[in-house]
Design an enzyme around this catalytic site. Sequence first.
Site, PDB file in Angstrom:
ATOM      1  N   ILE A  11       3.739  -4.422 -11.092  1.00  8.38           N
ATOM      2  CA  ILE A  11       4.084  -4.211 -12.504  1.00  8.38           C
ATOM      3  C   ILE A  11       3.432  -2.939 -13.050  1.00  8.38           C
ATOM      4  CG2 ILE A  11       4.489  -6.665 -12.968  1.00  8.38           C
ATOM      5  CD1 ILE A  11       1.725  -6.673 -14.419  1.00  8.38           C
ATOM      6  N   SER A  12       2.892  -2.098 -12.180  1.00  5.20           N
ATOM      7  CA  SER A  12       2.199  -0.894 -12.628  1.00  5.20           C
ATOM      8  C   SER A  12       3.179   0.234 -12.949  1.00  5.20           C
ATOM      9  CB  SER A  12       1.235  -0.405 -11.549  1.00  5.20           C
ATOM     10  OG  SER A  12       0.822   0.918 -11.808  1.00  5.20           O
TER      11      SER A  12
END
EC number: 5.99.1.4
Length: 198
Positions: A11-12
């Site tokens: 999710i970066s």
Amino acid sequence: MAHIDYYLGTISPWCYLAGDRLEQIAARHGAQITYKPLDLLQLFDRTGGVRPAQRHASRMEYRNQELPRWADHLDMPLNLKPAHWPVNMAPSSYAIIAAQAAGGDVGALVQGFLRAVWAEERDISDDAVIRDILGANGFDPSLADTGLFVGAETYGRNLEQAVAAGAFGAPFYVVRETDQRFWGQDRLDFLDRHLAAL
């Protein structure tokens, strides 16, 4: 042959903005990549970082300026406030771990998950989305189910290995042979130069 351990969070936004540059660099230098998805929030906790939700407003305001700047610079679509963020990183990470064991284009799969969050408004913790992204990238969608046990074990081990290797954020790249560490998609040029000098 150089070997790069790539510590990442699915999710970066910074992993998303790395795009396929790591894969291009590795191909240019004949280097091998091991993808090591991990719980990025726990990595912050373990290494003195601060989770985004707990960061000072000035840091988050800067982040909200810097992300669109980089997206524009790299000509990549970016939704600064995705509909599904943050979500549980574990299911997509397990899928990546299972896919890596099966063999195939893991880099494209990783980018598929990241793009789903930051450009496509998809929930990568949803089983149907995970299966779809696996299939779209040439992997058996059933890996979403069959790799759970090994995925969970490896996911936890990746966190421990990241801490031991000196990683504290993502994307984080470690060249095994030299223990040279590169934090952030904006350090990929330095990784490229390092590999060229080996």
